[in-house]
Design a protein around this motif. Structure first.
Motif, PDB file in Angstrom:
ATOM      1  N   GLY A  98       6.843   6.389   4.819  1.00 47.09           N
ATOM      2  CA  GLY A  98       6.154   5.508   5.766  1.00 47.09           C
ATOM      3  C   GLY A  98       7.138   4.496   6.306  1.00 47.09           C
ATOM      4  N   PRO A  99       6.776   3.813   7.397  1.00 44.93           N
ATOM      5  CA  PRO A  99       7.669   2.790   7.947  1.00 44.93           C
ATOM      6  C   PRO A  99       7.849   1.625   6.976  1.00 44.93           C
ATOM      7  N   THR A 100       8.616   0.636   7.364  1.00 47.42           N
ATOM      8  CA  THR A 100       8.833  -0.507   6.467  1.00 47.42           C
ATOM      9  C   THR A 100       7.540  -1.294   6.265  1.00 47.42           C
ATOM     10  N   ASP A 101       7.458  -1.928   5.135  1.00 50.94           N
ATOM     11  CA  ASP A 101       6.338  -2.823   4.817  1.00 50.94           C
ATOM     12  C   ASP A 101       4.966  -2.171   4.958  1.00 50.94           C
ATOM     13  N   VAL A 102       4.804  -1.044   4.314  1.00 52.02           N
ATOM     14  CA  VAL A 102       3.471  -0.437   4.262  1.00 52.02           C
ATOM     15  C   VAL A 102       3.017  -0.273   2.808  1.00 52.02           C
ATOM     16  N   GLY A 103       3.877  -0.674   1.877  1.00 56.33           N
ATOM     17  CA  GLY A 103       3.509  -0.591   0.470  1.00 56.33           C
ATOM     18  C   GLY A 103       3.940   0.697  -0.214  1.00 56.33           C
ATOM     19  N   LYS A 104       5.080   1.276   0.211  1.00 53.96           N
ATOM     20  CA  LYS A 104       5.559   2.510  -0.427  1.00 53.96           C
ATOM     21  C   LYS A 104       5.927   2.260  -1.893  1.00 53.96           C
ATOM     22  N   SER A 105       6.747   1.231  -2.113  1.00 54.07           N
ATOM     23  CA  SER A 105       7.166   0.931  -3.488  1.00 54.07           C
ATOM     24  C   SER A 105       5.949   0.632  -4.348  1.00 54.07           C
ATOM     25  N   THR A 106       4.996  -0.085  -3.775  1.00 56.73           N
ATOM     26  CA  THR A 106       3.804  -0.460  -4.531  1.00 56.73           C
ATOM     27  C   THR A 106       2.982   0.779  -4.901  1.00 56.73           C
ATOM     28  N   ILE A 131       1.529 -10.777  -4.791  1.00 54.98           N
ATOM     29  CA  ILE A 131       0.765 -10.139  -5.857  1.00 54.98           C
ATOM     30  C   ILE A 131      -0.667  -9.825  -5.428  1.00 54.98           C
ATOM     31  N   ALA A 132      -1.192  -8.702  -5.940  1.00 51.73           N
ATOM     32  CA  ALA A 132      -2.620  -8.410  -5.826  1.00 51.73           C
ATOM     33  C   ALA A 132      -3.145  -8.102  -7.221  1.00 51.73           C
ATOM     34  N   VAL A 133      -4.170  -8.834  -7.644  1.00 52.38           N
ATOM     35  CA  VAL A 133      -4.811  -8.547  -8.934  1.00 52.38           C
ATOM     36  C   VAL A 133      -6.087  -7.782  -8.618  1.00 52.38           C
ATOM     37  N   ASN A 155     -12.580  -5.319  -6.010  1.00 51.58           N
ATOM     38  CA  ASN A 155     -12.003  -6.410  -5.222  1.00 51.58           C
ATOM     39  C   ASN A 155     -10.597  -6.723  -5.722  1.00 51.58           C
ATOM     40  N   GLU A 156      -9.830  -7.414  -4.879  1.00 57.19           N
ATOM     41  CA  GLU A 156      -8.559  -7.918  -5.406  1.00 57.19           C
ATOM     42  C   GLU A 156      -8.270  -9.327  -4.947  1.00 57.19           C
ATOM     43  N   LEU A 157      -7.582 -10.068  -5.824  1.00 55.49           N
ATOM     44  CA  LEU A 157      -7.137 -11.418  -5.501  1.00 55.49           C
ATOM     45  C   LEU A 157      -5.677 -11.320  -5.068  1.00 55.49           C
ATOM     46  N   GLY A 177      -3.124  -6.048   2.302  1.00 53.55           N
ATOM     47  CA  GLY A 177      -2.439  -7.123   1.568  1.00 53.55           C
ATOM     48  C   GLY A 177      -0.932  -7.042   1.632  1.00 53.55           C
ATOM     49  N   VAL A 178      -0.396  -5.884   2.001  1.00 57.52           N
ATOM     50  CA  VAL A 178       1.064  -5.731   2.011  1.00 57.52           C
ATOM     51  C   VAL A 178       1.680  -6.757   2.944  1.00 57.52           C
ATOM     52  N   VAL A 179       2.659  -7.439   2.437  1.00 57.77           N
ATOM     53  CA  VAL A 179       3.214  -8.560   3.166  1.00 57.77           C
ATOM     54  C   VAL A 179       4.474  -8.106   3.895  1.00 57.77           C
ATOM     55  N   GLU A 180       4.591  -8.443   5.163  1.00 60.85           N
ATOM     56  CA  GLU A 180       5.799  -8.129   5.916  1.00 60.85           C
ATOM     57  C   GLU A 180       6.915  -9.034   5.457  1.00 60.85           C
ATOM     58  N   ARG A 181       8.106  -8.453   5.319  1.00 58.92           N
ATOM     59  CA  ARG A 181       9.216  -9.269   4.865  1.00 58.92           C
ATOM     60  C   ARG A 181      10.280  -9.369   5.943  1.00 58.92           C
ATOM     61  N   SER A 182      10.757 -10.589   6.143  1.00 64.61           N
ATOM     62  CA  SER A 182      11.763 -10.823   7.192  1.00 64.61           C
ATOM     63  C   SER A 182      13.118 -10.326   6.703  1.00 64.61           C
ATOM     64  N   PHE A 189      14.367 -12.648   4.125  1.00 64.22           N
ATOM     65  CA  PHE A 189      13.767 -12.424   2.807  1.00 64.22           C
ATOM     66  C   PHE A 189      14.413 -11.223   2.126  1.00 64.22           C
ATOM     67  N   ARG A 190      14.639 -10.159   2.921  1.00 62.78           N
ATOM     68  CA  ARG A 190      15.250  -8.955   2.348  1.00 62.78           C
ATOM     69  C   ARG A 190      16.646  -9.239   1.821  1.00 62.78           C
ATOM     70  N   SER A 191      17.430  -9.998   2.599  1.00 61.83           N
ATOM     71  CA  SER A 191      18.786 -10.238   2.123  1.00 61.83           C
ATOM     72  C   SER A 191      18.757 -11.174   0.918  1.00 61.83           C
TER      73      SER A 191
HETATM   74  P1  ATP Z   1      10.007  -1.298   2.465  1.00 56.44           P
HETATM   75  O1  ATP Z   1      10.050   0.131   2.795  1.00 56.44           O
HETATM   76  O2  ATP Z   1      10.090  -2.138   3.669  1.00 56.44           O
HETATM   77  O3  ATP Z   1      10.979  -1.658   1.412  1.00 56.44           O
HETATM   78  P2  ATP Z   1       7.429  -0.951   1.167  1.00 56.44           P
HETATM   79  O4  ATP Z   1       6.713  -0.154   2.166  1.00 56.44           O
HETATM   80  O5  ATP Z   1       7.973  -0.258  -0.030  1.00 56.44           O
HETATM   81  O6  ATP Z   1       8.577  -1.756   1.873  1.00 56.44           O
HETATM   82  P3  ATP Z   1       6.262  -2.749  -0.752  1.00 56.44           P
HETATM   83  O7  ATP Z   1       7.578  -3.206  -1.290  1.00 56.44           O
HETATM   84  O8  ATP Z   1       5.470  -1.840  -1.601  1.00 56.44           O
HETATM   85  O9  ATP Z   1       6.470  -2.138   0.702  1.00 56.44           O
HETATM   86  O10 ATP Z   1       5.326  -3.991  -0.397  1.00 56.44           O
HETATM   87  C1  ATP Z   1       5.771  -5.120   0.323  1.00 56.44           C
HETATM   88  C2  ATP Z   1       5.346  -6.393  -0.368  1.00 56.44           C
HETATM   89  O11 ATP Z   1       3.931  -6.511  -0.338  1.00 56.44           O
HETATM   90  C3  ATP Z   1       5.734  -6.443  -1.834  1.00 56.44           C
HETATM   91  O12 ATP Z   1       6.263  -7.713  -2.102  1.00 56.44           O
HETATM   92  C4  ATP Z   1       4.438  -6.222  -2.586  1.00 56.44           C
HETATM   93  O13 ATP Z   1       4.426  -6.914  -3.821  1.00 56.44           O
HETATM   94  C5  ATP Z   1       3.416  -6.795  -1.636  1.00 56.44           C
HETATM   95  N1  ATP Z   1       2.093  -6.149  -1.760  1.00 56.44           N
HETATM   96  C6  ATP Z   1       1.839  -4.829  -1.822  1.00 56.44           C
HETATM   97  N2  ATP Z   1       0.516  -4.595  -1.895  1.00 56.44           N
HETATM   98  C7  ATP Z   1      -0.077  -5.805  -1.875  1.00 56.44           C
HETATM   99  C8  ATP Z   1      -1.437  -6.256  -1.901  1.00 56.44           C
HETATM  100  N3  ATP Z   1      -2.440  -5.398  -1.968  1.00 56.44           N
HETATM  101  N4  ATP Z   1      -1.657  -7.589  -1.859  1.00 56.44           N
HETATM  102  C9  ATP Z   1      -0.638  -8.470  -1.777  1.00 56.44           C
HETATM  103  N5  ATP Z   1       0.644  -8.118  -1.736  1.00 56.44           N
HETATM  104  C10 ATP Z   1       0.934  -6.800  -1.783  1.00 56.44           C
END
Ligand code: ATP
Length: 428
Positions: free
Chosen positions: A119-127, A61-63, A18-20, A285-290, A293-295
């Motif tokens: 992957g497209p934006t906001d899918v959690g690539k960096s994560t 954050i996800a723990v 699980n994650e918080l 959990g990945v959060v979309e960023r406006s 927020f990005r700037s």
């Molecule tokens: P982009 O290409 O648009 O820069 P990205 O695909 O690299 O974005 P991330 O930067 O990895 O996306 O994730 C977007 C946000 O979601 C980050 O702030 C990250 O901390 C958060 N995030 C990622 N995974 C989780 C999760 N499981 N629960 C909560 N937040 C998460």
């Protein structure tokens, strides 16, 4: 106006897998997390039991726990919830496969896996990159030293926005921080949007790949650990062409595609057979960023470059230089109409042309990169940069620039590269 409510300590019990999830949504708000029992990690970095971890504005954050745990959360905050659905098992399997390839490369004395995350934006690539790098760094006994390459100039995680960079990962990242950077390899691109100068972008990618492959050839440990490449979310049209250029330049072995089946199919179609293309689910959990927020996070990242973070405060310095004492250049000349273009010149030549810039008001608030090249006789465009300064004032009457620098040392006599990226220093 939201009403700020002071929330008491909250305890969460997580079952295995699980994650918080929580966010710090307001400026000046902090959230403190503590692991009470069990084991847990944040994006691949293990938490130490009983230690307080503080999170600041913007943290998402996800723990996660493989074994189950109890957590305590303190501070005012918006939503926080437990999710039972995570893609962590898929990500762990990816790590296991990469680890097999590393073992194989050790045995056969060949280059380890070069992995690209797309992957497209906001899918959690960096994560995902962070998780994979942390997992390999956690295997102390194996002494893995993967290279993290970040090719998204929009955020410039290795350095500041407007750059692409690479860093060797020796140990897991500290919670809430980037990977520690002894000697990052940073290239000045000068824009946060790669479509502004695609020729320069591709030139830098090719150069970076060359330099990194060379370093790998010289160091067996780095060589077998491989590379993890983070890319930007522009995956259509020209953006897709950049992805294929990156794959070719870095000689990618594995492509992890987050969330988008169309992109996955395109890559399967276009990549040579030996490249393994894998489709992975994104985390809910990945959060979309406006854009806002990005700037804001771009600005925060430059502020951190000069002033550090709450965990590590830095004290930048201000100095003045005479217009006549500084050599500033820009990469990429303004386009000329076709009819005026010299016959032996291509549009692409213009895009990587080094153009002198006369200091003046046009530089106000701009970042300048300090090149490792000291003369225009050298290949300045394809040379990495040592650091950055910001122009905080332009005094026309005295012909002086005021520069904010992270270093107290006198500024080196070198080539300064003008960036499109601006920073308003609220402290000066
Ligand atoms: P982009 O290409 O648009 O820069 P990205 O695909 O690299 O974005 P991330 O930067 O990895 O996306 O994730 C977007 C946000 O979601 C980050 O702030 C990250 O901390 C958060 N995030 C990622 N995974 C989780 C999760 N499981 N629960 C909560 N937040 C998460």
């Amino acid at each position: 106006e939201s009403v700020e409510v002071q929330i008491e300590d909250q305890e969460f019990t997580l079952e295995s897998d699980n994650e918080l999830r929580f966010e710090v949504e307001n400026k000046n708000e902090t959230v403190v997390l503590e692991l009470k029992t069990g084991l847990a990690e944040i994006f691949g970095t293990e938490l130490v039991k009983g230690k307080s971890y503080t999170f600041y504005f913007g943290a998402k954050i996800a723990v996660f726990t493989w074994q189950g745990c109890t957590l305590k959360l303190r501070g005012k905050k918006g939503i926080s919830y437990i999710s039972k659905e995570t893609p962590m098992m898929f990500y762990l399997n990816c790590h296991a496969s990469l680890e097999q390839l590393r073992v194989k490369s050790e045995k056969e004395n060949i280059r380890g896996p070069v992995t690209m995350v797309v992957g497209p934006t906001d899918v959690g690539k960096s994560t995902l990159c962070r998780i994979l790098l942390n997992y390999s760094a956690r295997m102390n006994a194996l002494g893995r030293r993967p290279i993290y390459v970040d090719l998204d100039p929009g955020q410039g995680q290795i350095s500041i926005p407007g750059t692409v960079g690479a860093v060797m990962v020796e140990r897991p990242a500290e919670i809430g921080e980037c990977f520690s950077q002894a000697a990052p390899l940073v290239y000045h691109f000068g824009h946060t949007n790669m479509s502004i100068n695609t020729t320069l972008y591709n030139t830098l990618i090719s150069r970076m790949a060359e330099v990194i492959h060379q370093r790998m050839d010289e160091n067996p440990r780095i060589n077998c650990s491989g590379i993890i490449i983070n890319t930007c979310g522009w995956v259509k049209g020209k953006g897709y062409q950049h992805l294929t250029h990156i794959a070719l330049a870095f000689e990618v072995d594995v492509i992890l595609v987050l969330d988008q089946e169309r992109l996955y199919n395109e890559l399967v179609r276009d990549m040579p057979g030996f490249v393994k293309v894998v489709l992975l689910p994104k985390s809910g959990g990945v959060v979309e960023r406006s854009n806002k927020f990005r700037s804001e996070s771009r600005e925060a990242s430059i502020r951190e470059y000069f002033y550090g973070s709450p965990r590590n405060v830095l004290h930048p310095h201000t100095c003045e230089v005479r217009f006549s004492d500084i050599k500033v250049y820009r990469i990429g000349a303004p386009p000329i109409p076709n009819t005026l273009m010299p016959l032996d010149m291509q549009k692409t030549d213009l895009e990587t042309k080094l153009e002198p810039v006369t200091p003046g008001l046009n530089m106000m608030h701009h970042m300048l990169a300090l090149s490792f090249s000291t003369s225009v006789e050298e290949d300045v465009v394809r040379t990495s940069v040592a650091g950055f300064v910001c122009v905080t004032n332009v005094d026309i009457s005295r012909q002086m620039l005021t520069l904010l620098s992270p270093q107290p040392k006198p500024l080196p006599e070198t080539i300064y590269l003008l960036s499109d990226v601006q920073f308003m220093d609220s402290n000066s």
